[in-house]
Design a protein around this motif. Structure first.
Motif, PDB file in Angstrom:
ATOM      1  N   ASP A   1       0.807  -1.228   0.000  1.00 26.82           N
ATOM      2  CA  ASP A   1       0.000   0.000   0.000  1.00 26.82           C
ATOM      3  C   ASP A   1       0.838   1.275   0.000  1.00 26.82           C
ATOM      4  OD1 ASP A   1       0.954   0.131   2.612  1.00 26.82           O
ATOM      5  OD2 ASP A   1      -1.014  -0.074   3.545  1.00 26.82           O
ATOM      6  N   GLY A   2       2.168   1.147   0.023  1.00 26.71           N
ATOM      7  CA  GLY A   2       3.041   2.319  -0.051  1.00 26.71           C
ATOM      8  C   GLY A   2       3.251   3.048   1.268  1.00 26.71           C
ATOM      9  N   ARG A   3       2.615   2.628   2.352  1.00 28.08           N
ATOM     10  CA  ARG A   3       2.748   3.340   3.631  1.00 28.08           C
ATOM     11  C   ARG A   3       4.029   2.987   4.379  1.00 28.08           C
ATOM     12  NH1 ARG A   3      -2.383   2.593   7.125  1.00 28.08           N
ATOM     13  NH2 ARG A   3      -2.111   0.461   6.428  1.00 28.08           N
ATOM     14  N   CYS A   4       4.674   1.889   3.998  1.00 28.55           N
ATOM     15  CA  CYS A   4       5.950   1.534   4.643  1.00 28.55           C
ATOM     16  C   CYS A   4       6.858   0.921   3.580  1.00 28.55           C
ATOM     17  CB  CYS A   4       5.745   0.594   5.820  1.00 28.55           C
ATOM     18  SG  CYS A   4       4.866  -0.927   5.422  1.00 28.55           S
ATOM     19  N   ASP A   5       7.073   1.693   2.514  1.00 27.11           N
ATOM     20  CA  ASP A   5       7.820   1.166   1.375  1.00 27.11           C
ATOM     21  C   ASP A   5       9.291   0.895   1.667  1.00 27.11           C
ATOM     22  OD1 ASP A   5       8.350   3.850   1.548  1.00 27.11           O
ATOM     23  OD2 ASP A   5       7.873   4.301  -0.539  1.00 27.11           O
ATOM     24  N   ASP A   6       9.786   1.329   2.836  1.00 31.64           N
ATOM     25  CA  ASP A   6      11.171   1.036   3.211  1.00 31.64           C
ATOM     26  C   ASP A   6      11.295  -0.217   4.079  1.00 31.64           C
ATOM     27  OD1 ASP A   6       9.970   2.081   5.514  1.00 31.64           O
ATOM     28  OD2 ASP A   6      11.786   3.144   6.138  1.00 31.64           O
ATOM     29  N   PHE A   7      10.181  -0.839   4.444  1.00 30.57           N
ATOM     30  CA  PHE A   7      10.219  -1.972   5.372  1.00 30.57           C
ATOM     31  C   PHE A   7      11.104  -3.107   4.878  1.00 30.57           C
ATOM     32  CE2 PHE A   7       8.545  -6.221   6.450  1.00 30.57           C
ATOM     33  CZ  PHE A   7       8.903  -6.244   7.797  1.00 30.57           C
ATOM     34  N   LEU A   8      10.911  -3.537   3.633  1.00 33.39           N
ATOM     35  CA  LEU A   8      11.658  -4.689   3.131  1.00 33.39           C
ATOM     36  C   LEU A   8      13.167  -4.422   3.120  1.00 33.39           C
ATOM     37  CD1 LEU A   8       9.263  -5.780   0.240  1.00 33.39           C
ATOM     38  CD2 LEU A   8       9.457  -6.772   2.526  1.00 33.39           C
ATOM     39  N   ALA A   9      13.590  -3.193   2.919  1.00 33.65           N
ATOM     40  CA  ALA A   9      15.008  -2.848   2.907  1.00 33.65           C
ATOM     41  C   ALA A   9      15.563  -2.589   4.305  1.00 33.65           C
ATOM     42  CB  ALA A   9      15.236  -1.621   2.027  1.00 33.65           C
ATOM     43  N   GLU A  10      14.743  -2.084   5.212  1.00 35.79           N
ATOM     44  CA  GLU A  10      15.210  -1.645   6.527  1.00 35.79           C
ATOM     45  C   GLU A  10      15.027  -2.658   7.661  1.00 35.79           C
ATOM     46  OE1 GLU A  10      16.871   1.242   7.014  1.00 35.79           O
ATOM     47  OE2 GLU A  10      16.713   1.545   4.849  1.00 35.79           O
ATOM     48  N   ARG A  11      14.240  -3.675   7.474  1.00 34.57           N
ATOM     49  CA  ARG A  11      13.975  -4.651   8.539  1.00 34.57           C
ATOM     50  C   ARG A  11      15.250  -5.395   8.927  1.00 34.57           C
ATOM     51  NH1 ARG A  11      10.707  -9.022   4.743  1.00 34.57           N
ATOM     52  NH2 ARG A  11      12.495  -9.448   3.407  1.00 34.57           N
ATOM     53  N   THR A  12      15.327  -5.781  10.207  1.00 38.51           N
ATOM     54  CA  THR A  12      16.465  -6.553  10.710  1.00 38.51           C
ATOM     55  C   THR A  12      15.953  -7.597  11.705  1.00 38.51           C
ATOM     56  OG1 THR A  12      16.862  -4.994  12.521  1.00 38.51           O
ATOM     57  CG2 THR A  12      18.099  -4.622  10.459  1.00 38.51           C
ATOM     58  N   ASP A  13      16.856  -8.473  12.121  1.00 38.69           N
ATOM     59  CA  ASP A  13      16.576  -9.476  13.160  1.00 38.69           C
ATOM     60  C   ASP A  13      15.381 -10.370  12.823  1.00 38.69           C
ATOM     61  OD1 ASP A  13      18.715  -8.502  14.681  1.00 38.69           O
ATOM     62  OD2 ASP A  13      17.431  -7.032  15.665  1.00 38.69           O
ATOM     63  N   GLU A  14      15.408 -10.962  11.656  1.00 34.65           N
ATOM     64  CA  GLU A  14      14.312 -11.842  11.233  1.00 34.65           C
ATOM     65  C   GLU A  14      14.221 -13.086  12.114  1.00 34.65           C
ATOM     66  OE1 GLU A  14      14.249 -14.723   7.625  1.00 34.65           O
ATOM     67  OE2 GLU A  14      13.258 -12.867   6.962  1.00 34.65           O
ATOM     68  N   THR A  15      13.016 -13.380  12.566  1.00 34.97           N
ATOM     69  CA  THR A  15      12.730 -14.601  13.323  1.00 34.97           C
ATOM     70  C   THR A  15      11.446 -15.202  12.788  1.00 34.97           C
ATOM     71  OG1 THR A  15      13.740 -13.676  15.327  1.00 34.97           O
ATOM     72  CG2 THR A  15      12.279 -15.573  15.612  1.00 34.97           C
ATOM     73  N   LEU A  16      11.520 -16.449  12.349  1.00 33.09           N
ATOM     74  CA  LEU A  16      10.314 -17.152  11.918  1.00 33.09           C
ATOM     75  C   LEU A  16       9.497 -17.496  13.155  1.00 33.09           C
ATOM     76  CD1 LEU A  16       8.544 -18.571   9.784  1.00 33.09           C
ATOM     77  CD2 LEU A  16       9.974 -20.609  10.137  1.00 33.09           C
ATOM     78  N   ILE A  17       8.268 -17.007  13.207  1.00 34.20           N
ATOM     79  CA  ILE A  17       7.376 -17.278  14.328  1.00 34.20           C
ATOM     80  C   ILE A  17       6.526 -18.498  14.041  1.00 34.20           C
ATOM     81  CG2 ILE A  17       5.444 -16.363  15.685  1.00 34.20           C
ATOM     82  CD1 ILE A  17       8.100 -14.910  16.183  1.00 34.20           C
ATOM     83  N   TRP A  18       5.975 -18.562  12.841  1.00 29.29           N
ATOM     84  CA  TRP A  18       5.071 -19.655  12.477  1.00 29.29           C
ATOM     85  C   TRP A  18       4.995 -19.753  10.963  1.00 29.29           C
ATOM     86  CZ3 TRP A  18       0.482 -19.483   9.647  1.00 29.29           C
ATOM     87  CH2 TRP A  18      -0.286 -20.659   9.655  1.00 29.29           C
ATOM     88  N   LYS A  19       4.868 -20.985  10.471  1.00 25.38           N
ATOM     89  CA  LYS A  19       4.670 -21.204   9.041  1.00 25.38           C
ATOM     90  C   LYS A  19       3.664 -22.329   8.880  1.00 25.38           C
ATOM     91  CE  LYS A  19       6.899 -22.052   4.675  1.00 25.38           C
ATOM     92  NZ  LYS A  19       8.142 -22.078   3.932  1.00 25.38           N
ATOM     93  N   ASP A  20       2.737 -22.158   7.970  1.00 24.97           N
ATOM     94  CA  ASP A  20       1.745 -23.188   7.694  1.00 24.97           C
ATOM     95  C   ASP A  20       2.428 -24.316   6.936  1.00 24.97           C
ATOM     96  OD1 ASP A  20      -0.504 -24.691   7.236  1.00 24.97           O
ATOM     97  OD2 ASP A  20      -1.682 -23.066   6.377  1.00 24.97           O
TER      98      ASP A  20
END
Length: 144
Positions: free
Chosen positions: A121-140
């Motif tokens: 939706d363009g409201r957080c277009d920097d998220f994919l580039a700026e995110r850090t500390d990825e942790t998988l919480i759950w996956k189907d």
């Protein structure tokens, strides 16, 4: 002295009228279900995150996702550090459905990607580039 007669021992297996009262059998069944539920709820995801350590709203979201039809591609939830806070990312689903980015209280902040053009939706277009500390919480892990 008169010898004592051996007593006949009757099997109570399968008969709720004899032996253990049916309430004990029911209690044992309820206890087994409770223990199984505890294991499921408190179990770890593949990366070791315990479900009982998640916010209530996120646990409820996972329960809802598990009750829904299997999405293609499979849905996953990750936690990240973004703009100095912990956020939760729900991956995009089939057919142009946007992803969702939640704050720690379960409020949707934005839709980082997915949708008709794949750009969210363009409201957080920097998220994919700026995110850090990825942790998988759950996956189907169910199969379609």
């Amino acid at each position: 002295m008169t010898p004592t007669k051996p007593r006949k021992v009757q099997s109570t297996h399968g008969s709720p009228a004899r032996g253990k009262p049916s309430s004990i059998k029911l209690s044992l069944h309820a206890l087994t279900l409770l223990a199984a539920s505890y294991v499921l709820v408190c179990s770890s995801s593949p990366n070791g995150v315990r479900h009982d350590e998640l916010p209530d709203w996120l646990g409820n979201l996972i329960v809802d996702l598990e009750a829904a039809p299997v999405a293609v591609p499979p849905v996953a939830i990750y936690s990240y550090e973004y703009q100095g806070r912990v956020v939760y990312y729900l991956s995009p689903q089939c057919c142009d459905i946007q992803s969702k980015l939640y704050n720690a209280n379960g409020i949707v902040l934005c839709h980082p990607d997915g949708g008709v053009d794949g750009g969210g939706d363009g409201r957080c277009d920097d998220f994919l580039a700026e995110r850090t500390d990825e942790t998988l919480i759950w996956k189907d892990t169910r199969q379609p």
